[in-house]
Scaffold this active site. Structure first.
Site, PDB file in Angstrom:
ATOM      1  N   CYS A  79     -52.992 -14.041  67.187  1.00  0.00           N
ATOM      2  CA  CYS A  79     -52.864 -14.243  66.022  1.00  0.00           C
ATOM      3  C   CYS A  79     -51.673 -14.776  66.010  1.00  0.00           C
ATOM      4  O   CYS A  79     -51.726 -15.869  64.762  1.00  0.00           O
ATOM      5  CB  CYS A  79     -52.030 -12.501  65.862  1.00  0.00           C
ATOM      6  N   CYS A 116     -49.605  -5.975  69.245  1.00  0.00           N
ATOM      7  CA  CYS A 116     -49.260  -6.798  67.599  1.00  0.00           C
ATOM      8  C   CYS A 116     -49.227  -6.775  66.703  1.00  0.00           C
ATOM      9  O   CYS A 116     -49.138  -4.996  66.735  1.00  0.00           O
ATOM     10  CB  CYS A 116     -50.366  -7.607  67.933  1.00  0.00           C
ATOM     11  N   HIS A 172     -45.900  -7.464  59.333  1.00  0.00           N
ATOM     12  CA  HIS A 172     -47.545  -7.773  59.506  1.00  0.00           C
ATOM     13  C   HIS A 172     -47.978  -7.773  58.482  1.00  0.00           C
ATOM     14  O   HIS A 172     -50.388  -8.510  58.435  1.00  0.00           O
ATOM     15  CB  HIS A 172     -48.296  -5.394  59.413  1.00  0.00           C
ATOM     16  N   GLU A 173     -47.456  -7.112  56.381  1.00  0.00           N
ATOM     17  CA  GLU A 173     -48.339  -8.163  55.853  1.00  0.00           C
ATOM     18  C   GLU A 173     -48.218 -10.113  55.374  1.00  0.00           C
ATOM     19  O   GLU A 173     -48.865 -10.388  54.577  1.00  0.00           O
ATOM     20  CB  GLU A 173     -47.463  -7.442  54.328  1.00  0.00           C
ATOM     21  N   HIS A 192     -51.137 -10.722  56.441  1.00  0.00           N
ATOM     22  CA  HIS A 192     -52.711 -10.379  55.888  1.00  0.00           C
ATOM     23  C   HIS A 192     -52.274 -12.032  55.026  1.00  0.00           C
ATOM     24  O   HIS A 192     -53.585 -12.545  54.762  1.00  0.00           O
ATOM     25  CB  HIS A 192     -52.439  -9.294  55.133  1.00  0.00           C
ATOM     26  N   CYS A 247     -49.442 -11.367  68.046  1.00  0.00           N
ATOM     27  CA  CYS A 247     -49.810 -11.375  70.073  1.00  0.00           C
ATOM     28  C   CYS A 247     -50.288 -13.297  70.387  1.00  0.00           C
ATOM     29  O   CYS A 247     -50.876 -13.486  68.638  1.00  0.00           O
ATOM     30  CB  CYS A 247     -51.359 -11.008  70.126  1.00  0.00           C
ATOM     31  N   HIS A 275     -56.899  -7.075  61.362  1.00  0.00           N
ATOM     32  CA  HIS A 275     -56.492  -6.560  62.159  1.00  0.00           C
ATOM     33  C   HIS A 275     -56.912  -6.754  63.316  1.00  0.00           C
ATOM     34  O   HIS A 275     -57.867  -7.303  63.461  1.00  0.00           O
ATOM     35  CB  HIS A 275     -56.091  -4.975  61.669  1.00  0.00           C
ATOM     36  N   CYS A 276     -55.513  -7.496  64.487  1.00  0.00           N
ATOM     37  CA  CYS A 276     -56.513  -7.168  65.616  1.00  0.00           C
ATOM     38  C   CYS A 276     -56.221  -5.969  66.569  1.00  0.00           C
ATOM     39  O   CYS A 276     -55.517  -5.267  66.112  1.00  0.00           O
ATOM     40  CB  CYS A 276     -55.926  -8.197  66.303  1.00  0.00           C
TER      41      CYS A 276
END
Length: 212
Positions: free
Chosen positions: A196, A174, A159-160, A163, A193, A169-170
């Site tokens: 992304c 995901c 996640h990070e 970024h 996903c 964010h979605c």
């Protein structure tokens, strides 16, 4: 630090800060992140830099309800990670590393305000002079189930990392979909996903082109 691998890859320094009995869990999480990135043809890899020592004087008490827990000021951790990244960059100018990812074993707080540290995982990042510093607290992911905890940390890393390459964010199934709580996070797949993934691949391609 030994650099190896392809020059067509983007490398990110990986480290951790704090006390943690199961250090292998941290190595395994970064290794699995690298495996996931490789399997999905994403030209980015973590390079382990070793543990960063931060003195106990950095820890502050955080009020949580009627109790207190110890935590790291986010600003101090970012400064420490940035200094380590500068050190690695100056050591090998032919091997540019412009990102660093730090896992911490304590909660993270800001000197300016306190966060509800146990309600959601806490990840932050900051850009300083073109370099990106990413940090994630492992504290909210703690579990007696080792594999479950590793999966939670791995999702947090991905996640990070997303970024770190400007993914937002979605709302899909995901790792970029922020959780409402840990149960929600446990239900997330360990993957990006398709949307992304395309954005991530485009960002990496653009960075490699600019580097050349």
């Amino acid at each position: 630090m030994h650099h190896s691998g392809e020059r067509g890859l983007t490398y990110i320094g990986a480290t951790y800060i704090g006390n943690f009995a199961d250090k292998e869990l941290i190595f395994e999480a970064f290794d699995e992140a690298n495996r996931h990135l490789g399997q999905n043809n994403l030209p980015v890899r973590f390079v382990y830099l070793g543990k960063i020592e931060v003195g106990p004087g950095y820890l502050i008490n955080i009020p949580v309800g009627e109790d207190q827990v110890k935590g790291y000021p986010l600003e101090a951790i970012i400064e420490t990670l940035y200094a380590r990244l500068l050190k690695e960059t100056s050591r090998d100018e032919d091997f540019p590393m412009r990102r660093i990812f730090g896992l911490t074993t304590f909660p993270l707080v800001s000197r300016n305000r306190y966060f509800p540290i146990y309600e959601k995982f806490l990840g932050f990042q900051q850009e300083i002079l073109g370099m990106k510093i990413m940090v994630l607290s492992m504290k909210p992911f703690e579990s007696k189930n080792r594999e479950l905890m590793k999966a939670r940390i791995l999702k947090g890393i991905l996640h990070e990392l997303g970024h770190g390459f400007d993914l937002e964010h979605c709302s899909n199934s995901c790792v970029m979909n922020p959780p409402r709580d840990l149960d929600d996070w446990d239900g997330r797949p360990i993957s990006y996903c398709p949307s992304c993934m395309r954005k991530f691949q485009s960002a990496l391609t653009a960075e490699l082109v600019l580097r050349k």
